[in-house]
Design a protein around this motif. Structure first.
Motif, PDB file in Angstrom:
ATOM      1  N   SER A  59       2.426   2.021 -18.735  1.00 56.07           N
ATOM      2  CA  SER A  59       3.909   2.504 -18.846  1.00 56.07           C
ATOM      3  C   SER A  59       3.879   3.916 -19.256  1.00 56.07           C
ATOM      4  N   GLY A  60       4.756   4.677 -19.126  1.00 57.41           N
ATOM      5  CA  GLY A  60       4.618   5.983 -19.543  1.00 57.41           C
ATOM      6  C   GLY A  60       4.549   5.958 -21.235  1.00 57.41           C
ATOM      7  N   ALA A  61       5.161   4.983 -21.946  1.00 58.89           N
ATOM      8  CA  ALA A  61       5.178   5.129 -23.244  1.00 58.89           C
ATOM      9  C   ALA A  61       3.725   5.005 -23.924  1.00 58.89           C
ATOM     10  N   ASN A  62       2.671   4.368 -22.998  1.00 60.85           N
ATOM     11  CA  ASN A  62       1.305   4.358 -23.290  1.00 60.85           C
ATOM     12  C   ASN A  62       0.509   5.690 -23.036  1.00 60.85           C
ATOM     13  N   ALA A  63       1.218   6.706 -22.344  1.00 60.22           N
ATOM     14  CA  ALA A  63       0.466   7.775 -21.626  1.00 60.22           C
ATOM     15  C   ALA A  63      -0.463   8.354 -23.063  1.00 60.22           C
ATOM     16  N   ALA A  64       0.083   8.837 -23.972  1.00 57.28           N
ATOM     17  CA  ALA A  64      -0.564   9.512 -25.251  1.00 57.28           C
ATOM     18  C   ALA A  64      -1.753   8.770 -25.423  1.00 57.28           C
ATOM     19  N   TRP A  65      -1.323   7.314 -25.910  1.00 60.57           N
ATOM     20  CA  TRP A  65      -2.700   6.385 -26.337  1.00 60.57           C
ATOM     21  C   TRP A  65      -3.643   6.671 -25.300  1.00 60.57           C
ATOM     22  N   LEU A  66      -3.636   6.506 -24.219  1.00 63.29           N
ATOM     23  CA  LEU A  66      -4.435   6.294 -23.140  1.00 63.29           C
ATOM     24  C   LEU A  66      -5.183   7.629 -22.834  1.00 63.29           C
ATOM     25  N   ARG A  67      -4.646   8.823 -23.173  1.00 64.42           N
ATOM     26  CA  ARG A  67      -5.190  10.024 -23.289  1.00 64.42           C
ATOM     27  C   ARG A  67      -6.303  10.265 -24.332  1.00 64.42           C
ATOM     28  N   SER A  68      -5.723   9.490 -25.591  1.00 64.69           N
ATOM     29  CA  SER A  68      -6.426   9.661 -26.712  1.00 64.69           C
ATOM     30  C   SER A  68      -7.889   8.825 -26.712  1.00 64.69           C
ATOM     31  N   ILE A  69      -7.918   8.007 -25.822  1.00 63.88           N
ATOM     32  CA  ILE A  69      -9.305   7.041 -25.580  1.00 63.88           C
ATOM     33  C   ILE A  69      -9.942   7.736 -24.260  1.00 63.88           C
ATOM     34  N   GLY A  70      -9.634   8.891 -23.884  1.00 62.42           N
ATOM     35  CA  GLY A  70     -10.340   9.600 -22.755  1.00 62.42           C
ATOM     36  C   GLY A  70      -9.991   8.695 -21.420  1.00 62.42           C
ATOM     37  N   VAL A  71      -8.893   8.371 -21.085  1.00 66.55           N
ATOM     38  CA  VAL A  71      -8.194   7.616 -20.107  1.00 66.55           C
ATOM     39  C   VAL A  71      -7.085   8.623 -19.523  1.00 66.55           C
ATOM     40  N   THR A  72      -7.219   8.894 -18.022  1.00 62.87           N
ATOM     41  CA  THR A  72      -6.160   9.715 -17.440  1.00 62.87           C
ATOM     42  C   THR A  72      -4.947   8.768 -17.165  1.00 62.87           C
ATOM     43  N   PRO A  73      -3.517   8.942 -17.820  1.00 62.46           N
ATOM     44  CA  PRO A  73      -2.824   7.930 -17.582  1.00 62.46           C
ATOM     45  C   PRO A  73      -1.743   8.260 -16.438  1.00 62.46           C
ATOM     46  N   VAL A  74      -1.684   6.942 -15.625  1.00 58.46           N
ATOM     47  CA  VAL A  74      -0.501   7.332 -14.475  1.00 58.46           C
ATOM     48  C   VAL A  74       0.490   6.130 -14.683  1.00 58.46           C
ATOM     49  N   LEU A 100       3.941 -12.459 -26.013  1.00 57.68           N
ATOM     50  CA  LEU A 100       2.901 -12.148 -24.955  1.00 57.68           C
ATOM     51  C   LEU A 100       3.477 -12.298 -23.598  1.00 57.68           C
ATOM     52  N   ALA A 101       4.352 -13.237 -23.528  1.00 60.84           N
ATOM     53  CA  ALA A 101       5.049 -13.491 -21.931  1.00 60.84           C
ATOM     54  C   ALA A 101       5.684 -12.065 -21.475  1.00 60.84           C
ATOM     55  N   ALA A 102       6.286 -11.343 -22.504  1.00 57.27           N
ATOM     56  CA  ALA A 102       7.239 -10.166 -22.012  1.00 57.27           C
ATOM     57  C   ALA A 102       6.226  -9.116 -21.382  1.00 57.27           C
ATOM     58  N   ARG A 103       4.817  -9.147 -21.578  1.00 56.12           N
ATOM     59  CA  ARG A 103       3.887  -8.360 -20.837  1.00 56.12           C
ATOM     60  C   ARG A 103       3.879  -7.047 -21.111  1.00 56.12           C
ATOM     61  N   HIS A 104       4.594  -6.509 -22.283  1.00 58.31           N
ATOM     62  CA  HIS A 104       4.821  -5.078 -22.832  1.00 58.31           C
ATOM     63  C   HIS A 104       3.936  -4.682 -23.858  1.00 58.31           C
ATOM     64  N   THR A 105       3.161  -5.569 -24.293  1.00 58.80           N
ATOM     65  CA  THR A 105       2.310  -5.226 -25.622  1.00 58.80           C
ATOM     66  C   THR A 105       1.150  -4.164 -25.455  1.00 58.80           C
ATOM     67  N   ARG A 106       0.820  -3.360 -26.457  1.00 57.12           N
ATOM     68  CA  ARG A 106      -0.620  -2.673 -26.452  1.00 57.12           C
ATOM     69  C   ARG A 106      -1.463  -3.220 -27.158  1.00 57.12           C
ATOM     70  N   GLY A 107      -2.445  -3.963 -26.444  1.00 58.44           N
ATOM     71  CA  GLY A 107      -3.398  -4.590 -27.261  1.00 58.44           C
ATOM     72  C   GLY A 107      -3.237  -6.186 -27.250  1.00 58.44           C
ATOM     73  N   LYS A 108      -3.996  -6.716 -28.252  1.00 57.45           N
ATOM     74  CA  LYS A 108      -4.059  -8.250 -28.368  1.00 57.45           C
ATOM     75  C   LYS A 108      -2.838  -8.645 -29.302  1.00 57.45           C
ATOM     76  N   ILE A 109      -2.531  -9.930 -29.344  1.00 58.83           N
ATOM     77  CA  ILE A 109      -1.888 -10.601 -30.225  1.00 58.83           C
ATOM     78  C   ILE A 109      -2.592 -11.811 -30.654  1.00 58.83           C
ATOM     79  N   VAL A 110      -2.583 -11.844 -32.020  1.00 61.05           N
ATOM     80  CA  VAL A 110      -3.648 -12.815 -32.691  1.00 61.05           C
ATOM     81  C   VAL A 110      -2.874 -13.577 -33.685  1.00 61.05           C
ATOM     82  N   LEU A 111      -3.450 -14.833 -33.956  1.00 68.07           N
ATOM     83  CA  LEU A 111      -2.811 -15.719 -34.859  1.00 68.07           C
ATOM     84  C   LEU A 111      -3.796 -15.908 -36.113  1.00 68.07           C
TER      85      LEU A 111
END
Length: 316
Positions: free
Chosen positions: A175-190, A293-304
């Motif tokens: 998603s566009g909301a994750n673009a800046a984070w992806l750039r920060s790890i050296g990945v080109t966001p689309v 988790l089922a919403a499928r819009h999280t960035r990264g892991k969900i942990v108990l």
């Protein structure tokens, strides 16, 4: 007695409960671990709802969970590589990690690096070895261009970074909301959505060498449309599309190995791969965790976490 997640029938999250159960005891080749943290994964939603009954039927009452990290509290008589007090991470093949105690074979464990926190350690196994398997399946090389779908998710974020570490140029679909984070790890966001094929062509004018799908829902077909060699397309979820296209479908089952887990744990521990944590829930809030988790819009892991108070609620 101790506590563990259980369910007695297929269904939505409301079939989940916390039961009092007998503390397990290790056999000769097994280790008993007091769980500090346990990851949750999309496949567990599918198993619990019955969608994967033909492949992985549940036996009721069923436990839940594969990932975990914790402290060794008892070892079987033939186990020499671990001792009481060791800090470890690993996996269960018996849907039993979402509990206060779990017993597993010794070869399902590796030592937790001191620099790796409990939450990331507890959520690492499925995402980590699945990402490793996906990258290994398509063999990215320095200078090549590769695409990762679901690149901000629990598996996708690790996949993108392991591929980046090979020297490949990585394009991450998210998603566009994750673009800046992806750039920060050296990945080109689309950004995903209508017109994605054209955006990917613009981001990779010389073509795409490999495609790693961590999301499903048509990405294998998209890779074929973009003329990626099916031998260099891997999906961890869309098995029917992979079979139709002649693509690969390698995931955690092909990389469930303590040495591979140790490698990925080291990459995360020393910052060569960043592992985002979307949320932490107490064990008692397992229903809420899977709903998010089922919403499928999280960035990264969900942990108990067994060390969060029952009334702590979501921690981000």
């Amino acid at each position: 007695m101790t506590r563990a997640v259980r369910f007695d029938q297929y269904g939505d999250v409301d079939v989940l409960r916390i039961d009092d159960v007998e503390r397990p005891s290790p056999a000769a080749d097994q280790v008993l671990v007091e769980v500090v943290a346990a990851g949750i994964n999309p496949g567990e939603n599918s198993i619990r709802s019955g969608l994967l009954h033909e492949m992985w039927p549940a036996t009721f009452p069923s436990g839940q969970g594969s990932d975990f990290a914790g402290r060794v509290v008892e070892v079987g008589g033939s186990v020499g590589e671990f001792a009481v007090g060791d800090e470890v991470l690993g996996w269960s093949d018996w849907r039993s990690s979402q509990a206060e105690y779990v017993v597993v074979p010794a070869d399902h464990l590796t030592r937790k690096p001191a620099a790796l926190d409990w939450i990331r350690a507890g959520g690492l196994f499925v995402a980590g070895v699945t990402a490793y398997a996906s990258v290994r399946a398509v063999q990215p090389k320095e200078g090549e261009t590769v695409v990762v779908s679901g690149a901000a998710g629990g598996v996708g974020s690790l996949t993108a970074q392991l591929a980046r570490n090979t020297g490949a140029h990585v394009i991450g679909v998210a998603s566009g909301a994750n673009a800046a984070w992806l750039r920060s790890i050296g990945v080109t966001p689309v950004a995903y959505g209508d017109g994605l094929a054209d955006r990917l062509r613009a981001a990779a004018p010389d073509g795409i060498d490999a495609f790693m799908d961590t999301y499903g829902q048509g990405y294998v077909d998209l890779a074929v449309e973009l003329q990626v060699d099916p031998a260099r397309v891997n999906t961890i979820i869309d098995y029917a599309a992979a079979q139709k296209a002649g693509a690969k479908a390698e995931g955690s089952s092909t990389a469930s190995d303590a040495e591979i887990l140790a490698f990925v744990a080291g990459e995360v521990a020393w910052g060569r791969v960043l592992m985002p944590i979307a949320a932490i829930y107490p064990l008692d809030s397992v229903r809420e965790a899977y709903t998010e988790l089922a919403a499928r819009h999280t960035r990264g892991k969900i942990v108990l976490s067994t060390e969060l108070a029952a009334n702590a609620g979501r921690v981000s």
